[in-house]
Design an enzyme around this catalytic site. Structure first.
Site, mmCIF file in Angstrom:
data_model
loop_
_atom_site.group_PDB
_atom_site.id
_atom_site.type_symbol
_atom_site.label_atom_id
_atom_site.label_comp_id
_atom_site.label_asym_id
_atom_site.label_seq_id
_atom_site.Cartn_x
_atom_site.Cartn_y
_atom_site.Cartn_z
ATOM 1 C CG ASP A 15 -1.792 -1.193 1.406
ATOM 2 O OD1 ASP A 15 -2.113 -1.829 0.396
ATOM 3 O OD2 ASP A 15 -2.143 -1.499 2.564
ATOM 4 C CD GLU A 222 -9.071 -2.766 -1.288
ATOM 5 O OE1 GLU A 222 -9.533 -2.795 -0.131
ATOM 6 O OE2 GLU A 222 -8.340 -3.679 -1.733
HETATM 7 O O1 FUB Z 1 -3.436 -3.458 3.382
HETATM 8 C C1 FUB Z 1 -4.757 -3.678 3.787
HETATM 9 C C2 FUB Z 1 -5.708 -3.338 2.694
HETATM 10 O O2 FUB Z 1 -5.424 -4.132 1.562
HETATM 11 C C3 FUB Z 1 -5.619 -1.936 2.173
HETATM 12 O O3 FUB Z 1 -6.185 -0.980 3.010
HETATM 13 C C4 FUB Z 1 -6.308 -2.115 0.881
HETATM 14 O O4 FUB Z 1 -6.210 -1.055 -0.002
HETATM 15 C C5 FUB Z 1 -5.648 -3.378 0.380
HETATM 16 O O5 FUB Z 1 -4.413 -3.111 -0.212
#
Ligand code: FUB
Length: 324
Positions: A15, A222
């Site tokens: 991330d 996301e």
């Molecule tokens: O790293 C945890 C979660 O996985 C992140 O918040 C999302 O974007 C995905 O990458």
């Protein structure tokens, strides 16, 4: 750098949020580790407990400096568990880290931690940001105003809210309805609160209609990011369960944005997440995959590759590591 390069071979980082501060490139990743929590759709296996910061003057050939642990779960007074994707903004010589974390009721909120230097250490505020929810902060500055994009469905809990209010039952629209939207909110002068109610970031299709929930290879899931190129606003994001990084273009930070295409095809691992930044005259896509861990989706590795635009400002699609 036409070939993707792994950045932190000795540890698992994911991330990446990347910014240039004082002419130097800083990476703010999540810090994956083997916590032994079984994998599920709620993302419990992403059980991260601290953040490191990395920096470099030379992303092409230089070494990364690891500034060590800059914030830990145990330092945060309201902490439950799971420090997911953070981002950092600079205002008046102070550095503000926005991090999603579950409270003791297992509900995600954003916290803010403040530092005097981009490499931290970051000192958390005692309480979460009022009215904050869900995950994946990305902060964008323009003309002295700071905007935070956020949101993520499934484990990211966005489906538990409507009009910024918690719902009794989760809500995901039917496939033929407009999809759940990421959010944008302007930050307060002191950078510690929201200055307004979060608003929807609407992504339109080629006919000017909002993308539908069933349009799973294009709709938002996301991992928001915002960058500006040739005067246009490029909002980018992950489609989650279909594993693409996509982008849409608009005329201002709030949007609406019109869908343009794919930035990255699926990588090895369930999640895909990124940031896009210009450094020393080149554009880069920072992202992650799970190749070094042998596909263990909760143990991800940071990568960078050059990102290119065509003459019309379209991003050229980069091939991910997953097989077709
Ligand atoms: O790293 C945890 C979660 O996985 C992140 O918040 C999302 O974007 C995905 O990458």
């Amino acid at each position: 750098m036409k070939t993707p390069k792994y950045l932190v071979p000795d540890d698992f980082m994911a991330d990446p949020s990347v910014h240039i501060f004082n002419g130097r490139l800083y990476i703010y990743p999540s810090h994956d580790w083997e916590s032994g929590i079984p994998e599920n759709d709620n993302g419990d296996h992403f059980n991260m407990k601290d953040y490191h910061v990395f920096s470099t003057d030379d992303i092409e050939n230089g070494e990364l400096t690891d500034h060590g642990v800059v914030l830990s779960v145990e330092d945060i007074p309201w902490a439950g568990r799971q420090l997911w994707d953070c981002d950092v903004a600079c205002k008046n010589g102070k550095y503000y880290m926005y991090f999603p974390l579950k409270d003791r009721n297992d509900v995600f909120h954003f916290g803010v931690a403040v530092a005097d230097r981009p490499e931290g250490p970051f000192v958390p505020q005692p309480d979460p940001v009022r009215g904050s929810y869900s995950i994946d902060a990305a902060v964008f500055e323009e003309n002295g105003e700071y905007y935070m994009y956020f949101g993520g469905i499934w484990g990211g809990q966005l489906q538990r809210y409507r009009d910024n209010k918690a719902l009794e039952h989760t809500f995901i629209p039917d496939d033929d309805q407009p999809s759940l939207c990421p959010k944008i909110v302007r930050l307060s002068e002191d950078m510690l609160q929201f200055a307004e109610e979060p608003r929807d970031v609407v992504i339109l299709d080629e006919n000017g209609e909002p993308l539908k929930q069933g349009d799973t290879t294009r709709r938002f899931f996301e991992a928001s990011w915002m960058h500006k190129y040739n005067g246009k606003y490029y909002y980018s994001y992950s489609t989650g369960d279909t594993h693409f990084l996509c982008y849409a273009i608009g005329d201002n930070p709030y949007g609406p944005f019109t869908y343009q295409g794919k930035i990255l095809t699926p990588v090895v691992g369930w999640t895909t997440h990124h940031s896009i930044v210009e450094f020393k005259g080149k554009w880069y896509l920072f992202h992650h995959d799970s190749v070094p861990s042998g596909g263990r989706t909760w143990l991800r590795s940071l990568k960078v590759v050059e990102l290119e635009y065509d003459a019309l400002g379209h991003i050229k699609t980069i091939q991910g590591t997953a097989e077709d």
